[in-house]
Scaffold this motif. Structure first.
Motif, PDB file in Angstrom:
ATOM      1  N   ALA A 220      -7.547   9.402  -0.126  1.00  0.00           N
ATOM      2  CA  ALA A 220      -7.104   9.368  -0.796  1.00  0.00           C
ATOM      3  C   ALA A 220      -6.985  11.199  -1.525  1.00  0.00           C
ATOM      4  CB  ALA A 220      -7.932   9.289  -2.752  1.00  0.00           C
ATOM      5  N   SER A 221      -6.124  11.888  -2.008  1.00  0.00           N
ATOM      6  CA  SER A 221      -6.311  13.287  -2.540  1.00  0.00           C
ATOM      7  C   SER A 221      -7.061  13.157  -4.449  1.00  0.00           C
ATOM      8  CB  SER A 221      -4.844  13.688  -2.904  1.00  0.00           C
ATOM      9  OG  SER A 221      -3.617  13.373  -3.969  1.00  0.00           O
ATOM     10  N   ALA A 222      -6.829  14.046  -4.412  1.00  0.00           N
ATOM     11  CA  ALA A 222      -7.566  14.216  -6.485  1.00  0.00           C
ATOM     12  C   ALA A 222      -6.803  13.914  -6.921  1.00  0.00           C
ATOM     13  CB  ALA A 222      -7.324  16.043  -6.224  1.00  0.00           C
ATOM     14  N   MET A 223      -5.348  14.305  -6.886  1.00  0.00           N
ATOM     15  CA  MET A 223      -4.476  13.163  -7.801  1.00  0.00           C
ATOM     16  C   MET A 223      -4.218  11.534  -7.369  1.00  0.00           C
ATOM     17  SD  MET A 223      -3.024  15.360  -9.824  1.00  0.00           S
ATOM     18  CE  MET A 223      -1.665  13.892 -10.111  1.00  0.00           C
ATOM     19  N   ASP A 224      -4.674  11.217  -6.466  1.00  0.00           N
ATOM     20  CA  ASP A 224      -5.484   9.752  -5.909  1.00  0.00           C
ATOM     21  C   ASP A 224      -6.527   9.261  -6.666  1.00  0.00           C
ATOM     22  OD1 ASP A 224      -2.475   9.673  -4.515  1.00  0.00           O
ATOM     23  OD2 ASP A 224      -3.240  10.131  -2.676  1.00  0.00           O
ATOM     24  N   TRP A 225      -7.273  10.336  -6.460  1.00  0.00           N
ATOM     25  CA  TRP A 225      -8.312   9.491  -7.396  1.00  0.00           C
ATOM     26  C   TRP A 225      -8.527   9.557  -8.627  1.00  0.00           C
ATOM     27  CZ3 TRP A 225     -12.479   7.050  -5.189  1.00  0.00           C
ATOM     28  CH2 TRP A 225     -12.697   7.201  -4.044  1.00  0.00           C
ATOM     29  N   LEU A 226      -7.668  10.575  -9.161  1.00  0.00           N
ATOM     30  CA  LEU A 226      -7.224  10.456 -10.843  1.00  0.00           C
ATOM     31  C   LEU A 226      -6.714   9.593 -11.081  1.00  0.00           C
ATOM     32  CD1 LEU A 226      -7.643  11.887 -13.708  1.00  0.00           C
ATOM     33  CD2 LEU A 226      -5.613  12.935 -13.115  1.00  0.00           C
ATOM     34  N   ALA A 227      -5.747   8.731 -10.189  1.00  0.00           N
ATOM     35  CA  ALA A 227      -4.097   7.504 -10.798  1.00  0.00           C
ATOM     36  C   ALA A 227      -5.507   6.528 -10.104  1.00  0.00           C
ATOM     37  CB  ALA A 227      -3.108   7.886  -9.242  1.00  0.00           C
ATOM     38  N   VAL A 228      -6.852   6.087  -9.083  1.00  0.00           N
ATOM     39  CA  VAL A 228      -7.326   5.306  -9.662  1.00  0.00           C
ATOM     40  C   VAL A 228      -8.425   4.943 -10.390  1.00  0.00           C
ATOM     41  CG1 VAL A 228      -9.625   4.968  -7.897  1.00  0.00           C
ATOM     42  CG2 VAL A 228      -7.344   5.208  -6.497  1.00  0.00           C
ATOM     43  N   PHE A 229      -8.742   5.930 -10.575  1.00  0.00           N
ATOM     44  CA  PHE A 229      -9.850   6.108 -12.533  1.00  0.00           C
ATOM     45  C   PHE A 229      -8.740   5.446 -13.771  1.00  0.00           C
ATOM     46  CE2 PHE A 229     -11.045   8.457 -16.285  1.00  0.00           C
ATOM     47  CZ  PHE A 229     -12.187   8.165 -16.645  1.00  0.00           C
ATOM     48  N   GLY A 230      -8.005   6.276 -13.682  1.00  0.00           N
ATOM     49  CA  GLY A 230      -6.893   6.078 -14.985  1.00  0.00           C
ATOM     50  C   GLY A 230      -6.084   4.098 -15.449  1.00  0.00           C
ATOM     51  N   LEU A 231      -6.665   3.423 -13.439  1.00  0.00           N
ATOM     52  CA  LEU A 231      -5.969   1.752 -13.068  1.00  0.00           C
ATOM     53  C   LEU A 231      -7.633   1.073 -13.848  1.00  0.00           C
ATOM     54  CD1 LEU A 231      -4.307  -0.009 -12.397  1.00  0.00           C
ATOM     55  CD2 LEU A 231      -4.923   0.540  -9.927  1.00  0.00           C
ATOM     56  N   VAL A 232      -8.556   1.615 -13.519  1.00  0.00           N
ATOM     57  CA  VAL A 232      -9.377   1.165 -13.441  1.00  0.00           C
ATOM     58  C   VAL A 232      -9.972   1.329 -14.809  1.00  0.00           C
ATOM     59  CG1 VAL A 232     -12.467   1.293 -13.033  1.00  0.00           C
ATOM     60  CG2 VAL A 232     -10.988   1.951 -10.467  1.00  0.00           C
ATOM     61  N   VAL A 233      -9.604   1.954 -15.396  1.00  0.00           N
ATOM     62  CA  VAL A 233     -10.076   2.440 -17.493  1.00  0.00           C
ATOM     63  C   VAL A 233      -8.918   1.424 -17.570  1.00  0.00           C
ATOM     64  CG1 VAL A 233     -10.493   3.408 -18.902  1.00  0.00           C
ATOM     65  CG2 VAL A 233     -10.923   4.516 -17.270  1.00  0.00           C
ATOM     66  N   LEU A 234      -7.684   0.965 -17.315  1.00  0.00           N
ATOM     67  CA  LEU A 234      -6.269   0.546 -18.150  1.00  0.00           C
ATOM     68  C   LEU A 234      -7.027  -1.117 -18.008  1.00  0.00           C
ATOM     69  CD1 LEU A 234      -3.874   0.191 -19.473  1.00  0.00           C
ATOM     70  CD2 LEU A 234      -3.010   0.559 -17.303  1.00  0.00           C
ATOM     71  N   LEU A 235      -7.409  -1.699 -16.920  1.00  0.00           N
ATOM     72  CA  LEU A 235      -7.997  -2.915 -16.227  1.00  0.00           C
ATOM     73  C   LEU A 235      -9.379  -3.578 -16.974  1.00  0.00           C
ATOM     74  CD1 LEU A 235      -7.563  -5.313 -14.085  1.00  0.00           C
ATOM     75  CD2 LEU A 235      -9.578  -4.070 -12.924  1.00  0.00           C
ATOM     76  N   THR A 236      -9.872  -2.087 -16.972  1.00  0.00           N
ATOM     77  CA  THR A 236     -11.110  -2.580 -17.436  1.00  0.00           C
ATOM     78  C   THR A 236     -10.869  -2.900 -19.262  1.00  0.00           C
ATOM     79  OG1 THR A 236     -12.935  -1.095 -16.255  1.00  0.00           O
ATOM     80  CG2 THR A 236     -14.102  -1.778 -18.048  1.00  0.00           C
ATOM     81  N   VAL A 237     -10.410  -2.055 -19.720  1.00  0.00           N
ATOM     82  CA  VAL A 237     -10.061  -2.058 -21.293  1.00  0.00           C
ATOM     83  C   VAL A 237      -9.130  -3.130 -21.726  1.00  0.00           C
ATOM     84  CG1 VAL A 237      -8.691  -1.664 -22.932  1.00  0.00           C
ATOM     85  CG2 VAL A 237     -10.112   0.238 -21.726  1.00  0.00           C
ATOM     86  N   ALA A 238      -8.542  -3.512 -20.945  1.00  0.00           N
ATOM     87  CA  ALA A 238      -7.453  -4.391 -20.724  1.00  0.00           C
ATOM     88  C   ALA A 238      -8.076  -6.340 -20.459  1.00  0.00           C
ATOM     89  CB  ALA A 238      -5.927  -4.687 -19.471  1.00  0.00           C
TER      90      ALA A 238
END
Length: 254
Positions: free
Chosen positions: A135-153
């Motif tokens: 993963a690139s830096a942008m990929d890791w940022l997308a991973v973090f965003g999806l993990v946060v979105l799933l956790t909130v949901a």
């Protein structure tokens, strides 16, 4: 004081309260942090050699374990919310003119923080076991965003379950399906290797496109467009369902 600042103040107070309750409950910390790590060690070190997934098993399993880390942290939230409701604590907050949104948002935020800490620990252990992401830096940022979105949901859905349950025990049991669903997904083996019936369930349940999107971001050349769209759609849908259900139940019972 404006209504917005009052709501923010109430939310910060409720967040501190819930954090203290979490830190004072060793079982909650154990379930949220240690069990996902133990499951990861068991699958990678004990069962991993038996699975043929076309890559190092730790690389394949880590994205699924991030989802496991989230699901294992949800049972404590359902129990805590129900405990506050059945013991009348929420009604006391209401009598004190505490923002209704703060009572629920505090639980969602502390659950999100607890799950993010668990996922950070899982990634750290994965690196110790030889995890080699591309993963690139942008990929890791997308991973973090999806993990946060799933956790909130899933947190909102769990809060709704906790409010609707009659007892703390039934609230904890109601969260069990969210813990079991990752086992019936592509978290540990590809869905196409499963038997008829189970394969179709694994392919169309919410966690599989989320796990495949995380896997595409972390160790592959990128997620399939259909998986990414499905992952975001499932997260948004679960969040809306949980939010509306939680508010409706809160207004009826509080």
């Amino acid at each position: 004081m404006s209504s917005l600042s009052a709501a923010l103040t109430d939310s910060s107070i409720m967040l501190r309260r819930n954090l203290k309750h979490t830190l004072r409950n060793p079982l909650t910390v154990f379930n949220a942090l240690l069990i996902p790590i133990l499951v990861m060690l068991m699958f990678v070190k004990v069962f991993g050699g038996a699975f043929s997934v076309g890559e190092d098993y730790v690389d394949y399993a880590t994205p699924g374990m991030l989802v496991m880390g989230i699901s294992y942290g949800l049972g404590a939230t359902a129990t805590a919310v129900n405990d506050d409701m059945t013991k009348g604590i929420i009604n006391r907050f209401k009598a004190m003119d505490v923002s209704r949104g703060a009572v629920l948002t505090g639980q969602v935020v502390v659950t999100t923080l607890r799950c993010l800490v668990a996922d950070a620990a899982i990634v750290g252990v994965a690196f110790l076991m030889g995890f080699d992401p591309t993963a690139s830096a942008m990929d890791w940022l997308a991973v973090f965003g999806l993990v946060v979105l799933l956790t909130v949901a899933t947190s909102w859905l769990t809060v709704a379950v906790g409010l609707a349950a009659k007892t703390a025990e039934s609230a904890g049991l109601a969260a069990v399906p969210l813990i079991l669903l990752p086992f019936l997904s592509s978290a540990f083996v590809p869905a196409e290797t499963m038997g008829a019936g189970v394969r179709q369930f694994a392919e169309y349940q919410p966690f599989t496109p989320i796990i495949e999107t995380l896997r595409g971001l972390m160790v592959e050349d990128g997620p399939a467009r259909s998986d990414a769209i499905g992952a975001v759609a499932w997260c948004v849908g679960l969040a809306l369902l949980g939010y509306v259900w939680a508010l409706s139940t809160f207004k009826k019972r509080a």
